[in-house]
Design an enzyme around this catalytic site. Structure first.
Site, PDB file in Angstrom:
ATOM      1  N   GLU A  94      54.913  -2.012  90.766  1.00 59.12           N
ATOM      2  CA  GLU A  94      53.941  -1.109  91.370  1.00 59.12           C
ATOM      3  C   GLU A  94      52.519  -1.451  90.945  1.00 59.12           C
ATOM      4  O   GLU A  94      52.279  -1.869  89.823  1.00 59.12           O
ATOM      5  CB  GLU A  94      54.199   0.321  90.906  1.00 59.12           C
ATOM      6  CG  GLU A  94      55.487   0.872  91.412  1.00 59.12           C
ATOM      7  CD  GLU A  94      55.765   2.254  90.825  1.00 59.12           C
ATOM      8  OE1 GLU A  94      56.918   2.655  90.876  1.00 59.12           O
ATOM      9  OE2 GLU A  94      54.829   2.892  90.319  1.00 59.12           O
ATOM     10  N   CYS A 107      45.330  -0.547  88.775  1.00 58.46           N
ATOM     11  CA  CYS A 107      46.289  -0.425  87.681  1.00 58.46           C
ATOM     12  C   CYS A 107      47.456  -1.364  87.996  1.00 58.46           C
ATOM     13  O   CYS A 107      48.123  -1.207  89.023  1.00 58.46           O
ATOM     14  CB  CYS A 107      46.758   1.029  87.608  1.00 58.46           C
ATOM     15  SG  CYS A 107      48.073   1.282  86.416  1.00 58.46           S
ATOM     16  N   CYS A 114      61.050  -1.965  81.608  1.00 59.50           N
ATOM     17  CA  CYS A 114      60.458  -1.880  80.275  1.00 59.50           C
ATOM     18  C   CYS A 114      61.556  -1.627  79.249  1.00 59.50           C
ATOM     19  O   CYS A 114      62.539  -0.961  79.528  1.00 59.50           O
ATOM     20  CB  CYS A 114      59.450  -0.732  80.257  1.00 59.50           C
ATOM     21  SG  CYS A 114      58.514  -0.598  78.724  1.00 59.50           S
ATOM     22  N   CYS A 118      60.528   5.049  76.276  1.00 58.99           N
ATOM     23  CA  CYS A 118      59.838   6.342  76.129  1.00 58.99           C
ATOM     24  C   CYS A 118      60.547   7.398  76.987  1.00 58.99           C
ATOM     25  O   CYS A 118      60.863   7.156  78.152  1.00 58.99           O
ATOM     26  CB  CYS A 118      58.372   6.234  76.543  1.00 58.99           C
ATOM     27  SG  CYS A 118      57.419   5.088  75.520  1.00 58.99           S
ATOM     28  N   CYS A 121      59.142   8.550  80.564  1.00 56.81           N
ATOM     29  CA  CYS A 121      58.596   7.524  81.463  1.00 56.81           C
ATOM     30  C   CYS A 121      59.640   6.984  82.433  1.00 56.81           C
ATOM     31  O   CYS A 121      60.735   6.571  82.034  1.00 56.81           O
ATOM     32  CB  CYS A 121      58.016   6.382  80.643  1.00 56.81           C
ATOM     33  SG  CYS A 121      57.300   5.072  81.646  1.00 56.81           S
ATOM     34  N   GLY A 161      55.777  -1.566  82.487  1.00 60.04           N
ATOM     35  CA  GLY A 161      55.919  -2.578  81.434  1.00 60.04           C
ATOM     36  C   GLY A 161      55.029  -2.327  80.231  1.00 60.04           C
ATOM     37  O   GLY A 161      54.119  -1.512  80.268  1.00 60.04           O
ATOM     38  N   GLU A 162      55.330  -3.034  79.164  1.00 62.11           N
ATOM     39  CA  GLU A 162      54.553  -2.951  77.933  1.00 62.11           C
ATOM     40  C   GLU A 162      53.815  -4.287  77.764  1.00 62.11           C
ATOM     41  O   GLU A 162      54.443  -5.315  77.455  1.00 62.11           O
ATOM     42  CB  GLU A 162      55.502  -2.669  76.752  1.00 62.11           C
ATOM     43  CG  GLU A 162      54.896  -2.832  75.378  1.00 62.11           C
ATOM     44  CD  GLU A 162      53.555  -2.110  75.177  1.00 62.11           C
ATOM     45  OE1 GLU A 162      53.439  -0.928  75.530  1.00 62.11           O
ATOM     46  OE2 GLU A 162      52.629  -2.751  74.660  1.00 62.11           O
ATOM     47  N   SER A 193      46.757  -1.067  77.848  1.00 60.43           N
ATOM     48  CA  SER A 193      47.395   0.101  77.236  1.00 60.43           C
ATOM     49  C   SER A 193      48.689  -0.319  76.543  1.00 60.43           C
ATOM     50  O   SER A 193      49.477  -1.084  77.092  1.00 60.43           O
ATOM     51  CB  SER A 193      47.698   1.116  78.346  1.00 60.43           C
ATOM     52  OG  SER A 193      48.262   2.284  77.799  1.00 60.43           O
ATOM     53  N   SER A 216      48.896   4.640  73.568  1.00 58.53           N
ATOM     54  CA  SER A 216      49.642   5.814  74.029  1.00 58.53           C
ATOM     55  C   SER A 216      50.189   6.543  72.813  1.00 58.53           C
ATOM     56  O   SER A 216      51.086   6.043  72.143  1.00 58.53           O
ATOM     57  CB  SER A 216      50.788   5.379  74.946  1.00 58.53           C
ATOM     58  OG  SER A 216      50.253   4.680  76.042  1.00 58.53           O
ATOM     59  N   LEU A 217      49.606   7.695  72.543  1.00 60.79           N
ATOM     60  CA  LEU A 217      49.950   8.406  71.311  1.00 60.79           C
ATOM     61  C   LEU A 217      51.009   9.480  71.578  1.00 60.79           C
ATOM     62  O   LEU A 217      52.082   9.465  71.004  1.00 60.79           O
ATOM     63  CB  LEU A 217      48.660   9.021  70.759  1.00 60.79           C
ATOM     64  CG  LEU A 217      48.555   9.233  69.262  1.00 60.79           C
ATOM     65  CD1 LEU A 217      48.916   7.992  68.470  1.00 60.79           C
ATOM     66  CD2 LEU A 217      47.126   9.666  68.930  1.00 60.79           C
ATOM     67  N   HIS A 218      50.646  10.436  72.389  1.00 61.21           N
ATOM     68  CA  HIS A 218      51.549  11.477  72.910  1.00 61.21           C
ATOM     69  C   HIS A 218      52.101  12.460  71.886  1.00 61.21           C
ATOM     70  O   HIS A 218      52.646  13.495  72.281  1.00 61.21           O
ATOM     71  CB  HIS A 218      52.715  10.862  73.702  1.00 61.21           C
ATOM     72  CG  HIS A 218      52.283   9.955  74.801  1.00 61.21           C
ATOM     73  ND1 HIS A 218      51.169  10.185  75.573  1.00 61.21           N
ATOM     74  CD2 HIS A 218      52.811   8.788  75.269  1.00 61.21           C
ATOM     75  CE1 HIS A 218      51.032   9.208  76.458  1.00 61.21           C
ATOM     76  NE2 HIS A 218      52.002   8.343  76.297  1.00 61.21           N
ATOM     77  N   ASN A 292      53.618  13.753  84.055  1.00 57.82           N
ATOM     78  CA  ASN A 292      54.198  13.743  85.392  1.00 57.82           C
ATOM     79  C   ASN A 292      55.693  13.977  85.253  1.00 57.82           C
ATOM     80  O   ASN A 292      56.351  13.217  84.547  1.00 57.82           O
ATOM     81  CB  ASN A 292      54.000  12.358  86.007  1.00 57.82           C
ATOM     82  CG  ASN A 292      52.920  12.349  87.047  1.00 57.82           C
ATOM     83  OD1 ASN A 292      53.082  12.927  88.115  1.00 57.82           O
ATOM     84  ND2 ASN A 292      51.818  11.715  86.724  1.00 57.82           N
ATOM     85  N   CYS A 334      53.391   5.973  86.597  1.00 57.43           N
ATOM     86  CA  CYS A 334      53.954   4.628  86.574  1.00 57.43           C
ATOM     87  C   CYS A 334      55.479   4.599  86.679  1.00 57.43           C
ATOM     88  O   CYS A 334      56.182   5.399  86.073  1.00 57.43           O
ATOM     89  CB  CYS A 334      53.443   3.853  85.380  1.00 57.43           C
ATOM     90  SG  CYS A 334      54.099   4.273  83.810  1.00 57.43           S
TER      91      CYS A 334
END
Ligand code: SAH
Length: 350
Positions: A94, A107, A114, A118, A121, A161-162, A193, A216-218, A292, A334
């Site tokens: 995407e 983006c 991935c 997470c 995600c 992806g990372e 990111s 990305s902390l979260h 999301n 994503c």
């Protein structure tokens, strides 16, 4: 027949050594590189100022990769457009085009799927398939510009992806992207990111690329973060924060933090206090985004909840903003589209 090699992923010096080995004069590589990266040639046949014998030889040895628009969703709420691209092996990724501060920002994805796992995600649900090549990252920009008729001025590596788990290809992509002989985009307009792969953050810092690092902390505690982000078990917050400080010291660029607000999970007063403590003295900026909701998970948040958490942070002296949610009607988060597409395909097969 041996596999054709991906010519779009080669830097100019790499192409030069290939062509020298083929007995070609020195200027030839620059000529071909310009055809590929400036004029976006999609075949060697187009390269009319290259001798036809060489074109045939190049055709036998190399391929020029391309992407196909499998789906295109335009938001009816704003200018956001989401593309589902099909790669040459039938996999999908995407890409999201967004209008931002008088410019177009893209983006892009860096992997098919991935490995990071997470919990909130969609990109990780079906696991990891493969890394994207540098050319497949470049082509997301080229194809979107061609399709949408826009010029992209900013880039974020925040799609599927990372990026730090595909480090070599991402670095090669950044070299190609910023090459004055090619697109020549300043890496000051690029944000990468990461979920927090510490050794790669340090390596990136040492390269002094000028790009912005987003982490990305979260969640502000090891217990809470490890619950939703398995990477935290390997690289806990103390190591991550140290790597972020190192990034700032080496590059002079402040790290930004991404924080997906999940109601009842990470948006309470103790969370705000722990976050303020964690980021103390960094002058850091926190991007809040209401999580999301992905079909398979129970995480949810309203915009109001994100704003409430922002006020909590501001009261503690932490600079935070709630990110504009663009394209919310087209599931611009994503991985959702690829995941939906793959599920639809597998449901069709059944
Ligand atoms: N792997 C990288 C980049 C891709 S994800 C990373 O982890 O940073 C891009 C951003 O979207 C990350 O901050 C990620 O945590 C976030 N994200 C993933 N799923 C989300 C969701 N359902 N709601 C809100 N943000 C999400």
């Amino acid at each position: 027949m041996s596999e054709q090699r991906d010519i779009l992923s080669l830097t100019l010096p790499e192409l030069q050594s290939e062509l020298t080995a083929m007995g070609e004069p020195k200027f030839r590589a620059a000529q071909i590189y310009r055809w590929l990266h400036r004029r976006k040639a999609q075949s060697f046949a187009e390269m009319l100022d290259i001798p036809s014998k060489l074109r045939t030889e190049l055709d036998a040895q190399f391929c020029i990769k391309s992407l196909f628009v499998a789906r295109k969703l335009a938001s009816s709420l704003d200018d956001t457009v989401k593309y589902l691209y099909r790669l040459s092996d039938g996999q999908h990724v995407e890409t999201v085009l967004m209008h931002y501060h008088n410019g177009w920002r893209l983006c892009i994805s860096t992997q098919v799927g991935c490995k990071m796992g997470c919990a909130f995600c969609a990109s990780t649900i079906a696991g990891y398939v493969r890394d994207l090549t540098p050319s497949e990252m470049l082509l997301q920009i080229d194809e979107t510009e061609r399709n949408a008729g826009v010029t992209i001025s900013g880039l974020v590596l925040m799609g599927i992806g990372e990026p730090m788990d595909n480090f070599a290809n991402v670095m090669q992509f950044l070299t190609l992207l910023s090459d004055p002989e090619g697109r020549g985009m300043s890496l000051r307009h690029v944000t990468v990111s990461t979920c927090g792969i510490v050794p790669r953050i340090r390596e990136l810092a040492d390269r002094k690329t000028g790009l912005t690092l987003a982490v990305s902390l979260h969640n502000p505690t090891d217990a809470g973060r490890s619950k939703v982000m398995p990477v935290n078990r390997r690289y806990p917050l103390s190591e991550l924060m140290e790597a972020c400080r190192y990034y700032f010291e080496k590059t002079g660029r402040r790290v930004t933090y991404e924080y997906a607000v999940m109601e009842g999970e990470n948006d309470g007063e103790p969370d705000a206090r722990a976050l303020a403590k964690l980021l103390k003295g960094q002058g850091a900026h926190v991007n809040l985004i209401p999580v999301n909701s992905v079909r398979e998970t129970s995480y949810h948040a309203t915009r109001k909840a994100a704003q409430r958490f922002m006020q909590r942070l501001e009261a503690l002296g932490v600079h935070a903003t709630v990110r504009r949610t663009l394209g919310s009607d087209i599931e611009a988060a994503c991985g959702q589209l690829r995941h939906e597409a793959d599920r639809a395909i597998s449901e069709e097969k059944r």
